[in-house]
Design a protein around this motif. Structure first.
Motif, PDB file in Angstrom:
ATOM      1  N   LEU A 221       0.874  -1.149   0.042  1.00  0.00           N
ATOM      2  CA  LEU A 221       0.256   0.220   0.161  1.00  0.00           C
ATOM      3  C   LEU A 221       0.959   1.023  -0.257  1.00  0.00           C
ATOM      4  N   ALA A 222       0.911   1.865  -1.126  1.00  0.00           N
ATOM      5  CA  ALA A 222       1.566   3.621  -1.478  1.00  0.00           C
ATOM      6  C   ALA A 222       0.486   4.230  -0.169  1.00  0.00           C
ATOM      7  N   PRO A 223       1.301   5.484   0.354  1.00  0.00           N
ATOM      8  CA  PRO A 223       0.421   6.481   1.434  1.00  0.00           C
ATOM      9  C   PRO A 223      -0.753   6.201   0.695  1.00  0.00           C
ATOM     10  N   GLY A 224      -1.120   6.667   1.878  1.00  0.00           N
ATOM     11  CA  GLY A 224      -3.075   6.854   1.046  1.00  0.00           C
ATOM     12  C   GLY A 224      -3.561   6.344   0.734  1.00  0.00           C
ATOM     13  N   ALA A 225      -3.207   5.156   0.370  1.00  0.00           N
ATOM     14  CA  ALA A 225      -3.713   3.883  -0.211  1.00  0.00           C
ATOM     15  C   ALA A 225      -4.411   2.937   0.550  1.00  0.00           C
ATOM     16  N   SER A 226      -5.464   1.858   0.527  1.00  0.00           N
ATOM     17  CA  SER A 226      -6.422   1.438   0.582  1.00  0.00           C
ATOM     18  C   SER A 226      -6.387  -0.189   0.099  1.00  0.00           C
ATOM     19  N   ALA A 227      -6.738  -0.983   1.096  1.00  0.00           N
ATOM     20  CA  ALA A 227      -7.214  -2.188   0.313  1.00  0.00           C
ATOM     21  C   ALA A 227      -8.675  -2.783   1.432  1.00  0.00           C
ATOM     22  N   THR A 228      -9.292  -4.074   0.786  1.00  0.00           N
ATOM     23  CA  THR A 228     -10.274  -3.997   1.470  1.00  0.00           C
ATOM     24  C   THR A 228     -10.202  -5.682   1.650  1.00  0.00           C
ATOM     25  N   PHE A 229     -11.571  -6.693   2.102  1.00  0.00           N
ATOM     26  CA  PHE A 229     -11.558  -7.637   2.245  1.00  0.00           C
ATOM     27  C   PHE A 229     -12.596  -7.741   3.005  1.00  0.00           C
ATOM     28  N   GLY A 230     -13.376  -9.275   2.155  1.00  0.00           N
ATOM     29  CA  GLY A 230     -14.773  -9.748   3.058  1.00  0.00           C
ATOM     30  C   GLY A 230     -14.854 -10.832   3.702  1.00  0.00           C
ATOM     31  N   LEU A 231     -15.878 -11.142   4.435  1.00  0.00           N
ATOM     32  CA  LEU A 231     -16.306 -11.644   5.791  1.00  0.00           C
ATOM     33  C   LEU A 231     -17.790 -12.381   5.729  1.00  0.00           C
ATOM     34  N   LEU A 232     -17.877 -13.783   4.850  1.00  0.00           N
ATOM     35  CA  LEU A 232     -18.897 -14.568   5.623  1.00  0.00           C
ATOM     36  C   LEU A 232     -18.899 -14.795   7.010  1.00  0.00           C
ATOM     37  N   VAL A 233     -19.603 -14.902   7.497  1.00  0.00           N
ATOM     38  CA  VAL A 233     -19.408 -15.209   8.911  1.00  0.00           C
ATOM     39  C   VAL A 233     -20.598 -16.146   9.624  1.00  0.00           C
ATOM     40  N   ALA A 234     -20.693 -16.571  10.322  1.00  0.00           N
ATOM     41  CA  ALA A 234     -21.751 -17.620  11.006  1.00  0.00           C
ATOM     42  C   ALA A 234     -21.582 -17.475  12.629  1.00  0.00           C
ATOM     43  N   SER A 235     -23.222 -16.677  13.037  1.00  0.00           N
ATOM     44  CA  SER A 235     -23.068 -16.620  14.480  1.00  0.00           C
ATOM     45  C   SER A 235     -23.665 -16.867  14.519  1.00  0.00           C
ATOM     46  N   SER A 236     -24.482 -17.217  16.132  1.00  0.00           N
ATOM     47  CA  SER A 236     -25.928 -17.326  16.680  1.00  0.00           C
ATOM     48  C   SER A 236     -26.165 -15.184  17.369  1.00  0.00           C
ATOM     49  N   ALA A 237     -25.750 -14.486  17.293  1.00  0.00           N
ATOM     50  CA  ALA A 237     -25.703 -12.980  17.465  1.00  0.00           C
ATOM     51  C   ALA A 237     -24.764 -12.576  16.554  1.00  0.00           C
ATOM     52  N   THR A 238     -24.791 -10.807  15.920  1.00  0.00           N
ATOM     53  CA  THR A 238     -24.705 -10.689  15.131  1.00  0.00           C
ATOM     54  C   THR A 238     -23.803  -9.235  16.149  1.00  0.00           C
ATOM     55  N   PRO A 239     -22.473  -9.521  16.409  1.00  0.00           N
ATOM     56  CA  PRO A 239     -21.539  -8.387  17.384  1.00  0.00           C
ATOM     57  C   PRO A 239     -22.037  -6.645  17.038  1.00  0.00           C
ATOM     58  N   ALA A 240     -21.968  -6.304  17.713  1.00  0.00           N
ATOM     59  CA  ALA A 240     -23.031  -4.830  17.346  1.00  0.00           C
ATOM     60  C   ALA A 240     -21.570  -3.728  16.439  1.00  0.00           C
ATOM     61  N   ALA A 241     -19.679  -4.445  16.712  1.00  0.00           N
ATOM     62  CA  ALA A 241     -18.950  -3.896  16.043  1.00  0.00           C
ATOM     63  C   ALA A 241     -17.644  -4.741  15.585  1.00  0.00           C
ATOM     64  N   ILE A 242     -16.808  -5.152  14.822  1.00  0.00           N
ATOM     65  CA  ILE A 242     -15.767  -5.519  14.483  1.00  0.00           C
ATOM     66  C   ILE A 242     -14.897  -4.155  14.800  1.00  0.00           C
ATOM     67  N   THR A 243     -14.082  -4.511  16.115  1.00  0.00           N
ATOM     68  CA  THR A 243     -12.315  -3.286  16.380  1.00  0.00           C
ATOM     69  C   THR A 243     -10.829  -3.683  16.055  1.00  0.00           C
ATOM     70  N   PRO A 244     -10.771  -4.199  14.348  1.00  0.00           N
ATOM     71  CA  PRO A 244      -9.742  -5.069  13.828  1.00  0.00           C
ATOM     72  C   PRO A 244      -8.095  -3.787  14.471  1.00  0.00           C
ATOM     73  N   VAL A 245      -7.340  -4.748  14.718  1.00  0.00           N
ATOM     74  CA  VAL A 245      -5.979  -3.353  14.850  1.00  0.00           C
ATOM     75  C   VAL A 245      -4.928  -3.266  13.387  1.00  0.00           C
ATOM     76  N   CYS A 246      -4.190  -3.035  12.628  1.00  0.00           N
ATOM     77  CA  CYS A 246      -3.609  -3.513  11.511  1.00  0.00           C
ATOM     78  C   CYS A 246      -2.154  -3.590  11.871  1.00  0.00           C
ATOM     79  N   GLY A 247      -1.981  -4.349  11.789  1.00  0.00           N
ATOM     80  CA  GLY A 247       0.081  -4.418  11.722  1.00  0.00           C
ATOM     81  C   GLY A 247       0.557  -4.933  10.878  1.00  0.00           C
ATOM     82  N   ARG A 248       1.506  -6.152  11.415  1.00  0.00           N
ATOM     83  CA  ARG A 248       2.464  -6.613   9.977  1.00  0.00           C
ATOM     84  C   ARG A 248       2.681  -7.926  10.755  1.00  0.00           C
TER      85      ARG A 248
END
Length: 248
Positions: A221-248
């Motif tokens: 990723l160049a400075p200012g650039a972005s990328a996305t990925f998607g998830l299909l998740v099985a769960s008995s209850a949908t969480p209120a939010a997902i809080t991801p942390v980005c590293g290497r």
């Protein structure tokens, strides 16, 4: 006759008085005084107080450095004199065993101040310990984890949901001034969530600890650039939010 007897008696009494006087004069001279030997005072035993000789905490971080503020509580023989050596370790286990330090820095001559350790990996946790320049190691303080800043950030949105699961999109962005050669996004599930399918990334986590690494084509990723990925998740209850942390 009587006169002669009186003279003899007076002479005898005079001799007896002289003898008693001489005896009285000699008594102190012949008396011996025994001196009592002085008992030596016991040498006091020095004990250090139960206090930490040095302490510190992380007060700053960049993508490649950590700044630690330190202060020395005691001087020798219970503590240290400056400068100190600050050692960084890749895990708490390594720090506990003083094993394989990944970086070190020497403080200044002040008893309290800051020291910055550079040349570190972005988005990485470290643990720190103190020693002196003579090789004496502090037995108490194991500081951390201290994390360098990540080159990237991540946000997640839940696009749709139903009774048995949901679909989410995670956006990874390079907000720095240097290219990101690769990224790893991680978070912790709050319930029984399980990833069924993923696109735009490679799943690496397990159980409640989820992690997704970049695919072969969207890692840089160049400075200012972005990328996305998607998830299909099985769960008995949908969480209120997902809080991801980005590293290497």
């Amino acid at each position: 006759m009587l006169r002669t007897l009186g003279a003899a008696l007076a002479a005898a009494l005079a001799l007896t008085g002289l003898a008693a006087s001489a005896g009285a004069d000699r008594s102190p001279a012949t008396t011996t005084t025994l001196a009592t030997a002085a008992t030596p005072a016991p040498t006091p035993t020095f004990a250090c107080p139960p206090a930490l000789p040095v302490s510190g905490q992380v007060t700053g971080a960049t993508t490649t450095s950590i700044t630690i503020t330190y202060w020395m509580v005691l001087s020798p023989p219970c503590g240290y004199d400056p400068p100190l050596v600050v050692s960084l370790f890749a895990s708490r286990e390594d720090a506990t065993g003083w094993r394989d330090p990944v970086a070190e820095a020497v403080t200044g001559p002040e008893r309290s101040g800051t020291v910055t350790i550079d040349g570190l990996a972005p988005g990485t946790e470290y643990w720190f310990r103190f020693g002196d320049t003579k090789g004496v190691r502090d037995p108490y303080v194991i500081g951390g984890p201290a994390r360098t800043l990540s080159l990237c950030s991540a946000t997640a949105t839940i696009d749709s949901r139903w009774g048995g699961g949901f679909v989410a999109t995670v956006t990874v962005r390079n907000g720095g001034t240097e290219p990101v050669p690769g990224w790893l996004v991680s978070w912790r599930w709050s319930g029984d969530e399980r990833i069924q399918s993923i696109w735009g990334g490679v799943a690496e986590g397990s159980g409640q600890d989820a992690a997704v690494r970049n695919a072969s084509w969207n890692g840089t990723l160049a400075p200012g650039a972005s990328a996305t990925f998607g998830l299909l998740v099985a769960s008995s209850a949908t969480p209120a939010a997902i809080t991801p942390v980005c590293g290497r």
